[in-house]
Every structure is written in structure tokens, then in C-alpha cells.
Design a protein around this motif. Structure first.
Motif, PDB file in Angstrom:
ATOM      1  N   LYS A 750       0.843  -1.206   0.000  1.00 46.23           N
ATOM      2  CA  LYS A 750       0.000   0.000   0.000  1.00 46.23           C
ATOM      3  C   LYS A 750       0.868   1.242   0.000  1.00 46.23           C
ATOM      4  CE  LYS A 750      -4.159  -1.603   2.315  1.00 46.23           C
ATOM      5  NZ  LYS A 750      -4.760  -1.820   3.615  1.00 46.23           N
ATOM      6  N   ASP A 751       1.965   1.144   0.753  1.00 49.05           N
ATOM      7  CA  ASP A 751       2.832   2.309   0.871  1.00 49.05           C
ATOM      8  C   ASP A 751       4.152   1.986   0.159  1.00 49.05           C
ATOM      9  OD1 ASP A 751       4.031   4.595   1.655  1.00 49.05           O
ATOM     10  OD2 ASP A 751       4.519   3.891   3.676  1.00 49.05           O
ATOM     11  N   GLU A 752       4.403   2.653  -0.944  1.00 49.66           N
ATOM     12  CA  GLU A 752       5.622   2.350  -1.693  1.00 49.66           C
ATOM     13  C   GLU A 752       6.634   3.470  -1.427  1.00 49.66           C
ATOM     14  OE1 GLU A 752       4.586  -0.140  -5.495  1.00 49.66           O
ATOM     15  OE2 GLU A 752       3.284   1.614  -5.433  1.00 49.66           O
ATOM     16  N   PHE A 753       7.765   3.076  -0.830  1.00 46.72           N
ATOM     17  CA  PHE A 753       8.732   4.063  -0.335  1.00 46.72           C
ATOM     18  C   PHE A 753       9.300   4.953  -1.439  1.00 46.72           C
ATOM     19  CE2 PHE A 753      11.675   1.069  -2.088  1.00 46.72           C
ATOM     20  CZ  PHE A 753      12.821   1.804  -2.372  1.00 46.72           C
ATOM     21  N   TRP A 754       9.280   4.444  -2.678  1.00 50.41           N
ATOM     22  CA  TRP A 754       9.996   5.132  -3.758  1.00 50.41           C
ATOM     23  C   TRP A 754       9.135   6.173  -4.469  1.00 50.41           C
ATOM     24  CZ3 TRP A 754       7.077   4.506  -7.953  1.00 50.41           C
ATOM     25  CH2 TRP A 754       6.215   3.407  -7.958  1.00 50.41           C
ATOM     26  N   MET A 755       7.854   6.280  -4.079  1.00 49.04           N
ATOM     27  CA  MET A 755       6.943   7.143  -4.845  1.00 49.04           C
ATOM     28  C   MET A 755       7.470   8.580  -4.995  1.00 49.04           C
ATOM     29  SD  MET A 755       4.147   5.775  -6.057  1.00 49.04           S
ATOM     30  CE  MET A 755       2.818   6.976  -5.998  1.00 49.04           C
ATOM     31  N   SER A 756       8.099   9.098  -3.937  1.00 48.14           N
ATOM     32  CA  SER A 756       8.555  10.496  -4.010  1.00 48.14           C
ATOM     33  C   SER A 756       9.720  10.644  -5.001  1.00 48.14           C
ATOM     34  CB  SER A 756       8.977  10.974  -2.638  1.00 48.14           C
ATOM     35  OG  SER A 756      10.031  10.151  -2.180  1.00 48.14           O
ATOM     36  N   LEU A 757      10.325   9.504  -5.377  1.00 43.15           N
ATOM     37  CA  LEU A 757      11.481   9.606  -6.279  1.00 43.15           C
ATOM     38  C   LEU A 757      11.075  10.019  -7.694  1.00 43.15           C
ATOM     39  CD1 LEU A 757      13.586   6.541  -5.072  1.00 43.15           C
ATOM     40  CD2 LEU A 757      13.676   8.919  -4.325  1.00 43.15           C
ATOM     41  N   VAL A 758       9.786   9.860  -8.016  1.00 49.56           N
ATOM     42  CA  VAL A 758       9.330  10.327  -9.337  1.00 49.56           C
ATOM     43  C   VAL A 758       9.591  11.835  -9.442  1.00 49.56           C
ATOM     44  CG1 VAL A 758       7.384  10.431 -10.949  1.00 49.56           C
ATOM     45  CG2 VAL A 758       7.539   8.534  -9.346  1.00 49.56           C
ATOM     46  N   ASN A 759       9.418  12.531  -8.302  1.00 53.19           N
ATOM     47  CA  ASN A 759       9.689  13.985  -8.314  1.00 53.19           C
ATOM     48  C   ASN A 759      11.153  14.268  -8.603  1.00 53.19           C
ATOM     49  OD1 ASN A 759       7.065  14.479  -7.560  1.00 53.19           O
ATOM     50  ND2 ASN A 759       7.552  14.368  -5.373  1.00 53.19           N
ATOM     51  N   VAL A 760      12.032  13.404  -8.084  1.00 56.18           N
ATOM     52  CA  VAL A 760      13.466  13.623  -8.317  1.00 56.18           C
ATOM     53  C   VAL A 760      13.779  13.437  -9.804  1.00 56.18           C
ATOM     54  CG1 VAL A 760      15.807  12.929  -7.663  1.00 56.18           C
ATOM     55  CG2 VAL A 760      13.969  12.791  -5.976  1.00 56.18           C
ATOM     56  N   VAL A 761      13.176  12.399 -10.419  1.00 54.16           N
ATOM     57  CA  VAL A 761      13.385  12.198 -11.864  1.00 54.16           C
ATOM     58  C   VAL A 761      12.967  13.477 -12.590  1.00 54.16           C
ATOM     59  CG1 VAL A 761      12.733  10.855 -13.912  1.00 54.16           C
ATOM     60  CG2 VAL A 761      12.897   9.711 -11.704  1.00 54.16           C
ATOM     61  N   ASP A 762      11.823  14.012 -12.210  1.00 56.72           N
ATOM     62  CA  ASP A 762      11.304  15.212 -12.880  1.00 56.72           C
ATOM     63  C   ASP A 762      12.214  16.419 -12.654  1.00 56.72           C
ATOM     64  OD1 ASP A 762       9.233  13.719 -13.707  1.00 56.72           O
ATOM     65  OD2 ASP A 762       7.683  14.702 -12.511  1.00 56.72           O
ATOM     66  N   THR A 763      12.614  16.608 -11.393  1.00 55.91           N
ATOM     67  CA  THR A 763      13.464  17.771 -11.085  1.00 55.91           C
ATOM     68  C   THR A 763      14.729  17.721 -11.931  1.00 55.91           C
ATOM     69  OG1 THR A 763      12.660  17.727  -8.847  1.00 55.91           O
ATOM     70  CG2 THR A 763      14.662  18.995  -9.219  1.00 55.91           C
ATOM     71  N   LEU A 764      15.331  16.523 -12.013  1.00 63.53           N
ATOM     72  CA  LEU A 764      16.622  16.439 -12.690  1.00 63.53           C
ATOM     73  C   LEU A 764      16.502  16.410 -14.212  1.00 63.53           C
ATOM     74  CD1 LEU A 764      18.642  14.104 -10.313  1.00 63.53           C
ATOM     75  CD2 LEU A 764      18.462  16.580 -10.314  1.00 63.53           C
ATOM     76  N   SER A 765      15.295  16.165 -14.717  1.00 62.07           N
ATOM     77  CA  SER A 765      15.151  16.243 -16.174  1.00 62.07           C
ATOM     78  C   SER A 765      14.596  17.605 -16.570  1.00 62.07           C
ATOM     79  CB  SER A 765      14.227  15.127 -16.703  1.00 62.07           C
ATOM     80  OG  SER A 765      12.887  15.418 -16.387  1.00 62.07           O
ATOM     81  N   GLY A 766      14.140  18.355 -15.569  1.00 58.11           N
ATOM     82  CA  GLY A 766      13.596  19.678 -15.850  1.00 58.11           C
ATOM     83  C   GLY A 766      12.150  19.638 -16.288  1.00 58.11           C
ATOM     84  N   ARG A 767      11.508  18.477 -16.111  1.00 61.46           N
ATOM     85  CA  ARG A 767      10.101  18.331 -16.541  1.00 61.46           C
ATOM     86  C   ARG A 767       9.213  19.294 -15.745  1.00 61.46           C
ATOM     87  NH1 ARG A 767       6.613  12.967 -15.264  1.00 61.46           N
ATOM     88  NH2 ARG A 767       4.999  13.147 -16.857  1.00 61.46           N
ATOM     89  N   PRO A 768       8.396  20.063 -16.439  1.00 59.74           N
ATOM     90  CA  PRO A 768       7.587  21.056 -15.708  1.00 59.74           C
ATOM     91  C   PRO A 768       6.528  20.396 -14.825  1.00 59.74           C
ATOM     92  CG  PRO A 768       7.492  21.398 -18.095  1.00 59.74           C
ATOM     93  CD  PRO A 768       8.174  20.100 -17.870  1.00 59.74           C
ATOM     94  N   LYS A 769       6.205  21.067 -13.751  1.00 59.51           N
ATOM     95  CA  LYS A 769       5.212  20.530 -12.814  1.00 59.51           C
ATOM     96  C   LYS A 769       3.865  20.334 -13.492  1.00 59.51           C
ATOM     97  CE  LYS A 769       6.894  21.362  -8.247  1.00 59.51           C
ATOM     98  NZ  LYS A 769       8.251  21.237  -8.640  1.00 59.51           N
ATOM     99  N   ALA A 770       3.601  21.159 -14.511  1.00 63.68           N
ATOM    100  CA  ALA A 770       2.297  21.089 -15.189  1.00 63.68           C
ATOM    101  C   ALA A 770       2.011  19.692 -15.727  1.00 63.68           C
ATOM    102  CB  ALA A 770       2.283  22.095 -16.342  1.00 63.68           C
ATOM    103  N   SER A 771       3.048  18.939 -16.075  1.00 62.09           N
ATOM    104  CA  SER A 771       2.847  17.604 -16.652  1.00 62.09           C
ATOM    105  C   SER A 771       2.080  16.693 -15.717  1.00 62.09           C
ATOM    106  CB  SER A 771       4.200  16.945 -16.946  1.00 62.09           C
ATOM    107  OG  SER A 771       4.846  17.625 -17.978  1.00 62.09           O
ATOM    108  N   ARG A 772       2.310  16.881 -14.409  1.00 61.80           N
ATOM    109  CA  ARG A 772       1.709  15.938 -13.474  1.00 61.80           C
ATOM    110  C   ARG A 772       0.618  16.556 -12.625  1.00 61.80           C
ATOM    111  NH1 ARG A 772       6.235  13.895 -10.256  1.00 61.80           N
ATOM    112  NH2 ARG A 772       4.736  12.500  -9.336  1.00 61.80           N
ATOM    113  N   SER A 773       0.170  17.739 -13.025  1.00 64.89           N
ATOM    114  CA  SER A 773      -0.836  18.371 -12.176  1.00 64.89           C
ATOM    115  C   SER A 773      -2.246  18.212 -12.732  1.00 64.89           C
ATOM    116  CB  SER A 773      -0.492  19.842 -11.989  1.00 64.89           C
ATOM    117  OG  SER A 773      -0.366  20.438 -13.259  1.00 64.89           O
ATOM    118  N   ALA A 774      -2.396  17.284 -13.673  1.00 67.17           N
ATOM    119  CA  ALA A 774      -3.719  17.109 -14.291  1.00 67.17           C
ATOM    120  C   ALA A 774      -4.734  16.607 -13.287  1.00 67.17           C
ATOM    121  CB  ALA A 774      -3.614  16.131 -15.441  1.00 67.17           C
TER     122      ALA A 774
END
Ligand code: ATP
Length: 774
Positions: A750-774
Motif C-alpha cells: 500500500k505504501d511504496e517508499f519510492w513514490m517520491s522519487l518520481v519527483n526527483v526524476v522530474d526535477t533532474l530532467s527539468g520536466r515542468p510541474k504542469a505535466s503531473r498536475s492534471a
């Protein structure tokens, strides 16, 4: 009078000029660390600098200190060594050198330094920080700087990242580069293994490690070596006869090859150096083996970083920048460490002090204290190695009445490390006097047993059977997805017939489910009132009760090799993005960690799903990226999509969509690596963890000895899952995990420890927050 040079104005509150440097011996993953520090610095609104050629660059100043932009570190994550260079610098050892370095930093207004290096580099860094106020005073008193000019820089931040192939820093389980080096060593030994087997030869392999035997020990554990020489745990006084006796015993048991691993700093208990040639002579003259020596040398340092080092370097680089921004003048300099699966900050000087104590204790011949200075994990690996090779130690045998018949079964899809875990469990059983029994081809295989067939699906495993399995992929005893509930009755009958006293289940979500089912069926079947342990082994890493399943590291390495190759092709054609489909079932772990390790542009996981707006924003982002990096040689772009991220937006559909919307400015393809992800030869990390957890599981089952069936049935810990949870290895009760922690519908925790790491992938690729705010 010296000329006063002006320093830049101070940065606004909360922002800094952060420089990154690599120093000392290089190690794979250093470039990935630099990339992470640079991008996290920029993403935090700070200014980023790289100091080229280690402390030499800091002393020389000028072009050696370069302001870094986002694009400067593109593609660095997969590069070996360090792209900003490293050096050993005598000048920095002396105060005048450090004074010049301080002046160069003030000139740029740099007030934070992230240093990736070994203990020498980090010692130098801390000294620099301690001296900093007096260095600034001297710059002012000598007239080089004004009081006003140095005022904004009175507080220097230092953060350490440990980059070293030796894994020799106390306080962290792994240094950046050590697992890549281990991978190189194991690859070489695996190759040597086959020729040793063919000719029945012995090989003595020398590996790096002056004061630290981590590489030697881990190579021994993952390759199933016969004997290992580590500096911090020298062999007994009569090591010559001890080693020969173990090797002879292994040969008597039928082993055709012998591998002995010697750390370059190996010595006996009186600190006399033990050289590979000495070992070779003994094996040749005393045991009569045709023996060769192989010295691996610098190949151990080279090559691209493995998945783990990329991830470690990336997460630690990000943490280092956060530590800089969190620090106050009172905070001691931190070093970023990892303990089991948790990135933590520790006191830099304390870590160095502990590390130096290990070397000093070795000098004093206090080897027990030297071992204490290493991590608990090191000691456990040493025990696991000894217990799985000690075929000649009768003193470890348990009294007859305490010996168990241990059923070993593989359930679900094959995963790297299943065989290594089984080999360790078998060796452990035999050393202690238990009987290891393979239940072939999972539960359906067990139920298809033939009462009259001596070589049926239930067989005792001999030491020699399992000996070859250390580095084998797949499942040697066969695996099957079938669950016990398909035929509880026959399963119980077989358990009784073969007198199974304890059960060791290795596999993925089905293995977990099997133990859960057997536990629940104890009400109806007494045969299931035995202790059981589930060792999670699956590429998907979706088993509740652990943050890490064996097999997932092998999968990640297979996936990053695949993606690196694809990325190269995408770079060569300049204008192409690949959408790669990963396995992982309904867990986005593999996609996310692979995304971190290859520097993916975006990762699509089942947990988050894919939305139309996400695609629209990501296509805008792609257009923007392609517009920026015209002609960049490392411009290959990859999006990772987990196989179950969406039932509508398939991998092919996304690739087509991107192509269609690109307006002819770039191209898009999709790729499905499929079963390649299960890997061929398991990664060393999976192998060593398999051995450690295999031995621990058996030790755990032993603790249940002597309990009655009813006591077992009542004890929630009698059906358990072994796993890494945060900074600890733990056995957790199945009953609680299945009730509270399992998402049965999606077959994942139920609780996956790595979920917050998706944000790190985004931060380091420069992906805008808008992509995931749908
Ligand atoms: P490795 O683990 O590969 O040996 P290391 O960081 O320990 O890496 P060293 O050669 O010990 O490598 O140190 C690298 C550089 O750090 C030195 O050349 C020197 O510039 C600086 N350094 C090391 N120790 C000190 C010290 N005590 N004071 C100041 N600077 C130091």
C-alpha cells in the motif's frame, strides 16, 4: 600593497553559490553525482559551479572554476570516472595553498562546496572549513580582501559525498562506485570460473583494497569463492593449513575449480603481507592444484556505473544540495551516507574518525576492533561467507534433536539471486546439520510428486548440487506461479510425507501469497503449522514487507544497459525520443529507479496513471528540449512507461502521438525490452543480498525450533517476510502485512517508499510541474 579584488554581491536569502568537485581516486558514479548536484542546485534557484581537477583546480582558480548550466551535464549520469577530472594536490595540504583556494572561492562568491571523494579528500575539506574564518582574516589582514568584501562569506558550507571503489568509509553501507567495481570484479571471476572448471584449475585473484576488504569479501560471497583474504579480518595463525584444508575438502566433495580472492592489502595476524604468489605456491605445492594468478588492476575502476551507483550518486547529490541549504553556522559538516535503503546525513568528521580508527586498529593488530569499525552489514557478510564455505567445521553441527528438514521452494517468475539464496540456505543447512529439501517446480510440482519415484519433485540437495548456483540466473530447482490453494490437501500430504519441519519460500508476489495462504490454512491442516519465511525475489519489487526484492537490481542493470544503447542511437540521430516499456506489473518501481539511473525525461507509472494533459504537457516539454539542445552530442531522450501505466495510452500509441505532434521537428520510436529485464547473470548486489538474506532466513527458522504445532500456529512471527525497511533488515509477521500493508487488488504494497522519487526524476530532467498536475 596587494591589490584588492571585489567579490560578487551576496546571494538573496536562502540561495547560494554551490560548487561541486571530485577528488582523490576516481570511481564510477562520480559524474552522475556532479550532474545531480548541478541540476539540483539550479532547480533550487542557486548558482552552480564545478571545480575541475579536484583541489588543484581550487588552488589554480581561473578557468578551473566554471559556472555550470543545465545542459552542461546532459548525459553525464551514465559516464564512467569523473568528467570534471580529479587529482591529488600537494599544495592544498599546506595552508598557503588553502589560502589561495579560499581567495579563489571568495572571488566567485562561492560559499558552499560539495566534495565527492575518499577519506583524504573529505579530511581536507573539513580542515578547510575549520580554518575558513582564519583564512578570511588573513585575506583581510594581508590586504587582499576587505572586511566588507568577505562579510557575506563568513560561513562556509561543506558537504561530503563518498566516492570510492573500496567502500572504505565507516558510517555508510556503500560508497559511490563500489558496486560498479564489484560488478567488474564478479564479471571477471565469472569468466575465470568457466575456464577453471574446464581444466579443474585453481585461480588466485587479486582485487583492490589496501585497508578495506569489502571488495574481496563481497566478490567471495557473490562468486562462491573458496577462501578470501581481507585486511581487517586476517586468517588464523595457521592460515596456510586452514586454507589448504578447506580447498581440499571442497575438492573431495567434488568441486572442480578453486577460487581464492586476495585483497591487495591482505596480511596475516602479524601484519606480514600475504601475496597472491604465496597463496598460489601453497595451492600448487600443498594441495597439488594447477594454479594461476590473475591481478585485476585498474579494470576495477573503469567503465560505466551500475544502476545502483547511478541511483546512489543521484539521490546523494540531491541530498547534498538540500543539506547545504538546510545548514546553519552551527551545523557540523555532514557526509551523505546510505544505511540499508535510507539516505542519511552523518557527521563528516565522526565518519572520518571511525574510518581512521579501522586503519589504526589494523596497525595495532586489534582486528576485533577493526571489524567493529566496519558496518554491521560487513560482519554479517563475513559470517555468511564463512558459514557457507566451512564444510570442514564439525563444531557448528547442532545436536541431532535440533536438526530440521527444511523445505525450499521457488514460487512465481524467476528472478536474479533466487539460486544464490538457495545455495546459501543449503550450505547453511549442511553446516548446521539440517537437511535441505528442494521442492521442485513450485507448489504444482510438489503436488505432482510420484510416491514411487526416487528422483521425483522432492529431493535432498547436496552441497555439490548447490555449489554451482552462486552466479546462475533463473531457478535451478524450478519455479511455478501456482499457489498452494490450488491443492491444499496434496500440499499438506507432501509436507507430512517428507516430514518438512520448516519452509523457506523464495519468490515474488505469488511466494508472498503462498505463505499467506498456508498460514491461513493452518486451521485445517496441521502440516502447515511449521515456521515459514518468505524471501522476496522478483524483478518487480512489489512484495509487501520489504523495500527491496532480490532480482530487482539485476532487472535495473539489464534495463539501463538496454536504455544506454538506445540512448546512444537516439543521440546519434539527434532528433529522436524513445518510449521504452518496462516490466514491473502494477508497481512503477522499476520504471522509476531506471528513470533515475538513466536520466529519463519522464516516467509513467501505474500508481499515477497517464492522462491526456500529461501527454500534452510532455510533448510541449519535448519540443522545448529539442529546441534547446541543437547538435548536443548527448541529446538522446527516453521516456519510460511501465507496462500497466495505462490500458488506453499504450507505449506505441504514446510514441506515435509524440511523432504526430512534433510537427516534423523530431522523431519518436517505441521499444519493449520484455524478458531481457529478467537478466542473464544476476547482479552482484542481488547475489550478495540473496546470500545474506538466505542465511538470515535459515537462522530465523532455527529460532522457532522446539515449539509445538499449537505454539507455532499462535505465534504471528512463525510466518514471516524478511525485508529491508528503512535503515534495518527485519522479519515482519505475515499476518500483519497481509492485513494492513498489502494492496491485494494491485498486487503491491500500500505504501511504496519510492513514490517520491518520481519527483526527483522530474526535477533532474527539468520536466515542468504542469505535466503531473492534471
Ligand atoms: P582514495 O580513496 O581514492 O584514496 P582520497 O580522497 O582518500 O581518495 P587522497 O589522495 O587521500 O585521496 O586525497 C586527495 C586529495 O585531498 C589530496 O591530494 C589533497 O589535496 C587533499 N587532502 C587529503 N588529505 C588532506 C589533509 N589532511 N589536509 C588537506 N588536504 C588533504
Amino acid at each position: 600593497m596587494a591589490q584588492i579584488t571585489l567579490s560578487p554581491p551576496a546571494m538573496p536569502a536562502g540561495q547560494k553559490r554551490i560548487a561541486v568537485m571530485t577528488s582523490g581516486g576516481d570511481s564510477p558514479g562520480m559524474s552522475a553525482a556532479v550532474r545531480a548536484v548541478v541540476r539540483q542546485t539550479l532547480a533550487s534557484g542557486c548558482v552552480s559551479y564545478a571545480i575541475y581537477e579536484g583541489y588543484q583546480g581550487l588552488v589554480d582558480g581561473g578557468d578551473m572554476i566554471k559556472e555550470m548550466q543545465w545542459e552542461d551535464v546532459r548525459g553525464w549520469i551514465s559516464e564512467g570516472g569523473t568528467l570534471i577530472g580529479t587529482a591529488r594536490c600537494k599544495a592544498f595540504m599546506e595552508r598557503p595553498g588553502r589560502l589561495t583556494a579560499a581567495n579563489n572561492m571568495i572571488e566567485r562568491g562561492i560559499d558552499a562546496l560539495v566534495i565527492c571523494g575518499g577519506d583524504g579528500s573529505l579530511t581536507g575539506a573539513d580542515k578547510f572549513r575549520a580554518e575558513w574564518p582564519s583564512l578570511l582574516d588573513e585575506l583581510v589582514s594581508s590586504g587582499k580582501r576587505t572586511e566588507e568584501g568577505v562579510k557575506p562569506y563568513r560561513h562556509l558550507n561543506i558537504v561530503g559525498l563518498v566516492g570510492s571503489i573500496d567502500n572504505d568509509l565507516s558510517s555508510t553501507d556503500a560508497t559511490i562506485g563500489c558496486y560498479s567495481s564489484l560488478q567488474r570484479i564478479c564479471q571477471a571471476i565469472d569468466y575465470i570460473d568457466s575456464t577453471a572448471f574446464s581444466h579443474q584449475r585453481a585461480f588466485v585473484v587479486e582485487v583492490m583494497g589496501r585497508h578495506c576488504g569489502w571488495l574481496a569479501l563481497m566478490a567471495g560471497v557473490s562468486c562462491g569463492a573458496d577462501f578470501v583474504f581481507c585486511p581487517e579480518n586476517p586468517p588464523s595463525e595457521n592460515w596456510e593449513s586452514e586454507m589448504c584444508s578447506i580447498v581440499r575438502k571442497h575438492r573431495e566433495l567434488g568441486k572442480r575449480k578453486t577460487i581464492v580472492i586476495v585483497a591487495e592489502g591482505a596480511h596475516d595476524r602479524n601484519l606480514n603481507h600475504i601475496s597472491p604468489t604465496m597463496v598460489k605456491d601453497l595451492l600448487t605445492n600443498k594441495v597439488g592444484l594447477d594454479t594461476r594468478v590473475t591481478t585485476l588492476g585498474h579494470v576495477q575502476r573503469g567503465g560505466p556505473p551500475c544502476a545502483y551507483d547511478r541511483m546512489l550518486a543521484t539521490l546523494q547529490g540531491v541530498e547534498a544540495v538540500k543539506a547545504v541549504l538546510d545548514s546553519t553556522p552551527e551545523t557540523p559538516s555532514p557526509v551523505i551516507c546510505i544505511v540499508e535503503n535510507k539516505i542519511v546525513r552523518k557527521d563528516l568528521m565522526e565518519a572520518i574518525k571511525l574510518t581512521k580508527e579501522v586503519a589504526a586498529n589494523i596497525e595495532k593488530k586489534d582486528f576485533a576492533a577493526a571489524m567493529k569499525g566496519r558496518d554491521a552489514e560487513f560482519e554479517e557478510f563475513l559470517q555468511a561467507f564463512n558459514i557457507t564455505t566451512a564444510t570442514d567445521k564439525t563444531d557448528l553441527l547442532l545436536p541431532a534433536e535440533k536438526r530440521m528438514r527444511v523445505g525450499i521452494i521457488h514460487v512465481g517468475a524467476p528472478a536474479g539471486g533466487m539460486n544464490a539464496a538457495t545455495r546459501a540456505a543449503v550450505a547453511y543447512c549442511l553446516t548446521k546439520g539440517h537437511t535441505p529439501i528442494a521442492l521442485h517446480n513450485g507448489f504444482p510440482g510438489l503436488c505432482r510428486h510420484h510416491d514411487d519415484e526416487p528422483l521425483g519433485s522432492v529431493r535432498e540437495i547436496t552441497w555439490l548440487d548447490a555449489e554451482q548456483w552462486a552466479s546462475k540466473g533463473g531457478s535451478e530447482i524450478g519455479t511455478n506461479r501456482g499457489l498452494p490453494s490450488e491443492d491444499f490437501k496434496t500440499t499438506a500430504y507432501c509436507f507430512e510425507k517428507y516430514k518438512i519441519d520448516a519452509l523457506f519460500v523464495v519468490g515474488g508476489f505469488e511466494a508472498f501469497t503462498s505463505v499467506s495462504e498456508l498460514r491461513k490454512a493452518r486451521d485445517q491442516y496441521d502440516a502447515f503449522k511449521i515456521p515459514m519465511v518468505c524471501l522476496p525475489a522478483t524483478v518487480s519489487n512489489n512484495v509487501p514487507g520489504t523495500e527491496f526484492s532480490i532480482g530487482s537490481d539485476t532487472c535495473l542493470n539489464a534495463l539501463i544497459d538496454y536504455c544506454d544503447a538506445i540512448k546512444q542511437s537516439a543521440s546519434a540521430s539527434r532528433r529522436r525520443v524513445f518510449v521504452v516499456e518496462t516490466q514491473g506489473g502494477a508497481s512503477g518501481y522499476i520504471a522509476t529507479i531506471a528513470g533515475l539511473s538513466i536520466g529519463a525525461l519522464a516516467v509513467y507509472t501505474p500508481e499515477e496513471g497517464i492522462h491526456l494533459n500529461m501527454l500534452v504537457e510532455d510533448i510541449k516539454f519535448l519540443k522545448d528540449q529539442f529546441a534547446k539542445d541543437r547538435g548536443h552530442t548527448r541529446s538522446g531522450k527516453i521516456i519510460l512507461r511501465n507496462e500497466k501505466a495505462s490500458s488506453v495510452y499504450t507505449t506505441e500509441f504514446i510514441a506515435d502521438c509524440i511523432k504526430e505532434e512534433s510537427g516534423g521537428k523530431f522523431d519518436s520510436r517505441f521499444a519493449v525490452p520484455g524478458h531481457v529485464q529478467q537478466g542473464g547473470i544476476p547482479s552482484p548486489m542481488d547475489r550478495v543480498r540473496a546470500v545474506r538474506f538466505g542465511v538470515k532466513s535459515l537462522q530465523y527458522l532455527e529460532t522457532m525450533y522446539g515449539k509445538s504445532k499449537d505454539e507455532i500456529a499462535k505465534d504471528p512471527m512463525s510466518a514471516a517476510v524478511i525485508g529491508i525497511r528503512g535503515a534495518r533488515v527485519k522479519f515482519s509477521p505475515m499476518e500483519k502485512i497481509e492485513r494492513e500493508e498489502t494492496d491485494w487488488k494491485d498486487r503491491r504494497p500500500k505504501d511504496e517508499f519510492w513514490m517520491s522519487l518520481v519527483n526527483v526524476v522530474d526535477t533532474l530532467s527539468g520536466r515542468p510541474k504542469a505535466s503531473r498536475s492534471a
